[in-house]
Design a protein around this motif. Sequence first.
Motif, short mmCIF file in Angstrom:
data_model
loop_
_atom_site.label_atom_id
_atom_site.label_comp_id
_atom_site.label_asym_id
_atom_site.label_seq_id
_atom_site.Cartn_x
_atom_site.Cartn_y
_atom_site.Cartn_z
N ARG A 105 7.07 10.02 4.76
CA ARG A 105 6.49 8.93 3.98
C ARG A 105 5.81 7.90 4.88
O ARG A 105 4.74 7.38 4.55
N GLU A 106 6.42 7.60 6.01
CA GLU A 106 5.82 6.64 6.93
C GLU A 106 4.47 7.15 7.45
O GLU A 106 3.51 6.38 7.57
N ARG A 107 4.39 8.42 7.73
CA ARG A 107 3.13 8.98 8.22
C ARG A 107 2.06 8.95 7.13
O ARG A 107 0.89 8.62 7.40
N LEU A 108 2.45 9.31 5.91
CA LEU A 108 1.48 9.25 4.81
C LEU A 108 1.02 7.81 4.57
O LEU A 108 -0.16 7.56 4.31
N LEU A 109 1.96 6.88 4.66
CA LEU A 109 1.61 5.48 4.42
C LEU A 109 0.68 4.96 5.51
O LEU A 109 -0.28 4.23 5.21
N ARG A 110 0.94 5.32 6.76
CA ARG A 110 0.05 4.90 7.84
C ARG A 110 -1.34 5.51 7.67
O ARG A 110 -2.36 4.84 7.91
N GLY A 111 -1.39 6.78 7.26
CA GLY A 111 -2.68 7.42 7.05
C GLY A 111 -3.46 6.75 5.93
O GLY A 111 -4.67 6.50 6.05
N SER A 114 -4.75 3.37 7.08
CA SER A 114 -5.88 3.50 8.00
C SER A 114 -7.16 3.84 7.25
O SER A 114 -8.23 3.28 7.54
N VAL A 115 -7.08 4.75 6.29
CA VAL A 115 -8.27 5.13 5.53
C VAL A 115 -8.80 3.94 4.74
O VAL A 115 -10.01 3.67 4.72
N ARG A 116 -7.90 3.21 4.10
CA ARG A 116 -8.34 2.06 3.31
C ARG A 116 -8.92 0.96 4.18
O ARG A 116 -9.87 0.28 3.79
N ALA A 117 -8.33 0.77 5.36
CA ALA A 117 -8.84 -0.28 6.25
C ALA A 117 -10.21 0.08 6.82
O ALA A 117 -11.07 -0.79 6.98
N ALA A 118 -10.43 1.35 7.11
CA ALA A 118 -11.70 1.76 7.72
C ALA A 118 -12.85 1.79 6.72
O ALA A 118 -14.00 1.56 7.08
N TYR A 119 -12.53 2.07 5.46
CA TYR A 119 -13.60 2.23 4.47
C TYR A 119 -13.36 1.34 3.25
O TYR A 119 -13.60 1.74 2.12
N GLN A 120 -12.87 0.14 3.48
CA GLN A 120 -12.55 -0.72 2.35
C GLN A 120 -13.80 -1.25 1.66
O GLN A 120 -13.72 -1.73 0.52
N ALA A 150 -11.65 11.53 -1.17
CA ALA A 150 -10.72 12.63 -1.44
C ALA A 150 -9.49 12.53 -0.54
O ALA A 150 -8.35 12.80 -0.98
N MET A 151 -9.70 12.13 0.72
CA MET A 151 -8.56 11.97 1.63
C MET A 151 -7.63 10.86 1.15
O MET A 151 -6.40 11.00 1.17
N GLU A 152 -8.24 9.76 0.71
CA GLU A 152 -7.41 8.66 0.20
C GLU A 152 -6.63 9.08 -1.03
O GLU A 152 -5.45 8.75 -1.18
N GLU A 153 -7.27 9.83 -1.92
CA GLU A 153 -6.58 10.31 -3.11
C GLU A 153 -5.45 11.26 -2.75
O GLU A 153 -4.37 11.24 -3.36
N GLY A 154 -5.67 12.10 -1.73
CA GLY A 154 -4.62 13.01 -1.29
C GLY A 154 -3.41 12.26 -0.74
O GLY A 154 -2.26 12.60 -1.05
N TYR A 155 -3.67 11.25 0.10
CA TYR A 155 -2.57 10.42 0.61
C TYR A 155 -1.82 9.75 -0.54
O TYR A 155 -0.58 9.70 -0.55
N ARG A 156 -2.57 9.23 -1.49
CA ARG A 156 -1.95 8.50 -2.60
C ARG A 156 -1.08 9.42 -3.45
O ARG A 156 0.06 9.07 -3.80
N LEU A 157 -1.58 10.61 -3.77
CA LEU A 157 -0.80 11.55 -4.57
C LEU A 157 0.42 12.04 -3.80
O LEU A 157 1.51 12.22 -4.38
N GLY A 158 0.24 12.28 -2.49
CA GLY A 158 1.38 12.70 -1.68
C GLY A 158 2.48 11.65 -1.67
O GLY A 158 3.67 11.98 -1.79
#
Length: 235
Positions: A105-111, A114-120, A150-158
């Motif tokens: 969970r910590e790894r998914l949350l960090r990912g 990071s995605v949201r911060a880079a492409y906010q 799609a990557m952000e959605e994958g992290y969110r669903l995971g």
Amino acid sequence: MAGGVDEKKGLMDRSDILRRFEQWLDSALSDEAPLQGIPSEILTGKANDAQTARIDLHGMWAAITALTQEVKLQGRAFKQMSDTLVRDTERRSRKEVLDSLLEIRERLLRGLTSVRAAYQHHEVLQPAFWDKLFPVRWQKIRKSIGAVDAMEEGYRLGLQHLDDLLERFQVRAIQCEGELFDPKSMNAVDIEETGDISEGTVLSVYRTGYEWNGEVYRPAHVRVARSPQGGTVRE
């Protein structure tokens, strides 16, 4: 030879005499009334056997009772020990699984962070002048943005599925950001002096804390606000 026959006959006569005397004595005694105050078992020689039998039965019953109680105590102790071992084994197994799930969970949350911060700001991205001249370049940019979405959605669903699984383990994240610092469930690893926020308020979370079955399983690592006047925050 005659002497031998006479001797054998004499022996038989003595045996016959003794047998007849015993029969007569028994017959004579049987006609007499038993002595008063003395149980017949004693007179017949059966008292000792009956008393011994009672003593043996009593001892045997006492031994069986003691053995039964000992078996019950041993069985109860074994069951308690077995239940304790089962609970300890289950708790250790769940703890190992829980640690692995929390690490994922910590790894998914960090990912996701990071995605949201880079492409906010990518949702308001508009094509520039050069992008209008080179539409192929703009299409590539849009495809890259779509991949990030799609990557952000994958992290969110995971994270969502993992949180549902943790909920089954009765595990929940400790809400810290914007809350007052709680030394029981948080560790202050950083302090920031600011006059805009009340002292003791959690500004950010470095590592998420968790509760398991209503108890703190892992404290959160947080950054806490402190007033410029020199107030302190308990760590």
